[in-house]
Design a protein around this motif. Structure first.
Motif, mmCIF file in Angstrom:
data_model
loop_
_atom_site.group_PDB
_atom_site.id
_atom_site.type_symbol
_atom_site.label_atom_id
_atom_site.label_comp_id
_atom_site.label_asym_id
_atom_site.label_seq_id
_atom_site.Cartn_x
_atom_site.Cartn_y
_atom_site.Cartn_z
ATOM 1 N N ARG A 87 0.809 -1.225 0.000
ATOM 2 C CA ARG A 87 0.000 0.000 0.000
ATOM 3 C C ARG A 87 0.840 1.272 0.000
ATOM 4 N NH1 ARG A 87 -4.669 0.192 4.248
ATOM 5 N NH2 ARG A 87 -5.169 1.902 2.823
ATOM 6 N N LEU A 88 2.147 1.150 -0.100
ATOM 7 C CA LEU A 88 3.005 2.326 0.028
ATOM 8 C C LEU A 88 2.744 3.375 -1.040
ATOM 9 C CD1 LEU A 88 6.532 1.019 1.088
ATOM 10 C CD2 LEU A 88 4.877 2.283 2.454
ATOM 11 N N THR A 89 2.338 2.954 -2.233
ATOM 12 C CA THR A 89 2.152 3.920 -3.325
ATOM 13 C C THR A 89 0.746 4.527 -3.338
ATOM 14 O OG1 THR A 89 1.589 2.101 -4.827
ATOM 15 C CG2 THR A 89 3.881 2.830 -4.791
ATOM 16 N N GLU A 90 -0.083 4.221 -2.334
ATOM 17 C CA GLU A 90 -1.393 4.860 -2.247
ATOM 18 C C GLU A 90 -1.213 6.297 -1.746
ATOM 19 O OE1 GLU A 90 -4.122 2.705 0.168
ATOM 20 O OE2 GLU A 90 -3.799 0.800 -0.890
ATOM 21 N N ARG A 91 -2.093 7.160 -2.217
ATOM 22 C CA ARG A 91 -2.034 8.553 -1.782
ATOM 23 C C ARG A 91 -2.279 8.664 -0.282
ATOM 24 N NH1 ARG A 91 -6.289 11.031 -5.959
ATOM 25 N NH2 ARG A 91 -7.393 9.221 -5.177
ATOM 26 N N PHE A 92 -1.411 9.390 0.406
ATOM 27 C CA PHE A 92 -1.501 9.695 1.831
ATOM 28 C C PHE A 92 -1.346 8.474 2.735
ATOM 29 C CE2 PHE A 92 -3.976 13.288 0.021
ATOM 30 C CZ PHE A 92 -3.184 14.312 0.488
ATOM 31 N N TYR A 93 -0.925 7.348 2.164
ATOM 32 C CA TYR A 93 -0.713 6.194 3.037
ATOM 33 C C TYR A 93 0.613 6.375 3.759
ATOM 34 C CZ TYR A 93 -0.348 1.509 4.872
ATOM 35 O OH TYR A 93 -0.247 0.433 5.717
ATOM 36 N N ARG A 94 0.569 6.247 5.086
ATOM 37 C CA ARG A 94 1.777 6.398 5.879
ATOM 38 C C ARG A 94 1.882 5.249 6.863
ATOM 39 N NH1 ARG A 94 0.247 12.122 6.119
ATOM 40 N NH2 ARG A 94 1.783 13.379 5.008
ATOM 41 N N VAL A 95 3.091 4.754 7.027
ATOM 42 C CA VAL A 95 3.329 3.703 8.016
ATOM 43 C C VAL A 95 3.248 4.298 9.415
ATOM 44 C CG1 VAL A 95 4.995 2.020 8.877
ATOM 45 C CG2 VAL A 95 4.741 2.404 6.413
ATOM 46 N N ASP A 96 3.865 5.470 9.597
ATOM 47 C CA ASP A 96 3.867 6.158 10.887
ATOM 48 C C ASP A 96 3.490 7.613 10.631
ATOM 49 O OD1 ASP A 96 4.353 7.397 13.304
ATOM 50 O OD2 ASP A 96 6.214 6.314 13.704
ATOM 51 N N ARG A 97 2.220 7.946 10.879
ATOM 52 C CA ARG A 97 1.727 9.283 10.539
ATOM 53 C C ARG A 97 2.428 10.374 11.352
ATOM 54 N NH1 ARG A 97 -2.600 11.017 7.719
ATOM 55 N NH2 ARG A 97 -3.225 8.853 7.396
ATOM 56 N N SER A 98 2.686 10.114 12.609
ATOM 57 C CA SER A 98 3.302 11.150 13.437
ATOM 58 C C SER A 98 4.723 11.447 12.958
ATOM 59 C CB SER A 98 3.316 10.719 14.903
ATOM 60 O OG SER A 98 4.078 9.529 15.053
#
Length: 433
Positions: free
Chosen positions: A373-384
């Motif tokens: 899912r890394l190439t999805e828009r706004f997908y982040r592993v660690d948002r902070s």
């Protein structure tokens, strides 16, 4: 047919007179009458034989050939043969029309199930088999409610109100969302039409998530900018010069963050719009990569060891601005997600006819469950952490679209705590001498 029987009567009279009249003249009237009776009996047997052939043909299979006859029976059988040919032609035409109709129904992107007033399946096309995990060979004649037992569908079927479609989830095929509508036709006959709207739902979900994410990403910096601006506007005399400079620095940082987000959104929108591509050009990679190295070192501010290796001078056929954006995002992500003291290696090489731009870091790494899912828009592993590093969450989405436009692929390898390796691989047709 009346003409045939008139000819038959005249022929019968002619034969009787031809046989009985000479016998009557030579042997007497009694012998003439006897001869006439014998002729009539022979003719009767002859006609009974043809009648027997006709009855046998009528009782035989529909494909049996029309028998051959003599005399008037030849004419009668010829007429029957003509009518059979006409009927066979009509049946052939009807069969071809029906076959064309069945092929058209099979070619529909929607599923179609025909069923009667008892909800028994009369016919279904291949798409319906896929939508409901049915089989035309074994499920024809079965009741729909025995095969599709979802309560929402059963209620919809029994309600008799079919003006609005039913959104059907949780069926026999996982992950499939269908829009169902029943269309009555004929005498107590119905069609169940199913349309796969899974992709539409996913797109709508992505749209809602995209709007929510953009709103969320803009809200934080706007709050910071608005808050500090209001503080300074209400009374900057109560703050010391050091405080004012700090507040202005924070305002500038958040403004740059919003500007970067908007620029990435514009780039991504341009890539996803499907508009005409810019004019393809020769892109020299060495000066571009050295410029990206300088940008990465500036972003790192001396906290990382960053190296660049170019194994073979090369050029790509493509769009310089898009390639620079993609390569810069890969390098920038490596800097942002590698702790101070780590190393980042950038490499361009041509291996087995494939051009590769590889970025390897010793950063925090990514769990395997996140990689798809890394190439999805706004997908982040660690948002902070993304907010701390100033990432917009759009970088890898941009990389994916740029590489797709250049017929290239992105390969990702990562181990949590050890680092990541991102490789943009270009096919031989994109390489220029």
């Amino acid at each position: 047919m009346s003409t045939i029987w008139v000819r038959f009567v005249w022929l019968l009279l002619a034969i009787t007179l031809f046989v009985s009249l000479p016998i009557s003249l030579f042997y007497g009237l009694n012998w003439g009458l006897a001869a006439a009776i014998v002729c009539l009996l022979l003719l009767l047997c002859w006609h009974l034989l043809h009648l027997h052939q006709l009855m046998g043909w009528l009782l035989a299979s529909l494909n049996s050939p029309v028998p051959r006859g003599r005399g008037v029976w030849e004419i009668a059988f010829a007429e029957l043969h003509r009518r059979v040919r006409i009927r066979q032609g009509q049946q052939q035409s009807l069969s071809e029309t029906l076959e064309h109709f069945r092929r058209a129904i099979q070619a529909l992107p929607d599923g179609v199930i025909a069923f009667d007033r008892h909800h028994r399946i009369d016919w279904l096309n291949e798409r319906a088999e896929t939508h409901f995990a049915l089989s035309a060979a074994t499920d024809r004649g079965q009741a729909l409610t025995n095969l599709i037992r979802h309560p929402d569908f059963v209620s919809y079927l029994d309600s008799g109100r079919y003006t609005e479609p039913l959104i059907y989830r949780g069926g026999r095929v996982d992950g499939l969302t269908l829009m169902l509508q029943i269309i009555p036709y004929g005498d107590d006959q119905n069609l169940l039409v199913s349309r796969d709207i899974s992709q539409i739902e996913r797109t709508e979900t992505m749209r809602r998530d995209f709007i929510a994410n953009v709103s969320h990403e803009l809200k934080t910096p706007l709050t910071v900018v608005a808050g500090f601006s209001e503080m300074l506007a209400d009374g900057d005399e109560i703050y010391g010069m050091a405080e004012i400079k700090n507040y202005l620095k924070l305002i500038r940082e958040q403004t740059v963050r919003m500007q970067r987000l908007i620029e990435d959104l514009l780039v991504l929108s341009s890539l996803e719009s499907g508009g005409p591509a810019p004019h393809e050009e020769r892109v020299e990679l060495e000066p571009m990569l050295r410029s990206i190295l300088a940008d990465a070192q500036a972003l790192s501010a001396g906290q990382h060891v960053i190296t660049l290796s170019i194994e073979a001078p090369s050029a790509l056929a493509g769009y310089a601005n898009e390639l620079r954006s993609a390569f810069s995002n890969l390098a920038g992500n490596a800097v942002r997600y590698t702790p101070a003291g780590g190393s980042i290696e950038m490499l361009w090489r041509v291996h087995q006819g494939i051009g590769e731009f590889v970025v390897t870091d010793t950063g925090i790494g990514i769990g395997a469950q996140h990689l798809p899912r890394l190439t999805e828009r706004f997908y982040r592993v660690d948002r902070s952490r993304s907010r701390e590093t100033g990432g917009t969450g759009l970088g890898l989405a941009i990389v994916k679209h740029v590489l797709t436009r250049h017929h290239a692929t992105l390969e990702i390898e990562s181990t949590p705590g050890k680092g990541s390796r991102f490789a943009a691989r270009f096919p031989g047709r994109c390489l220029l001498n």
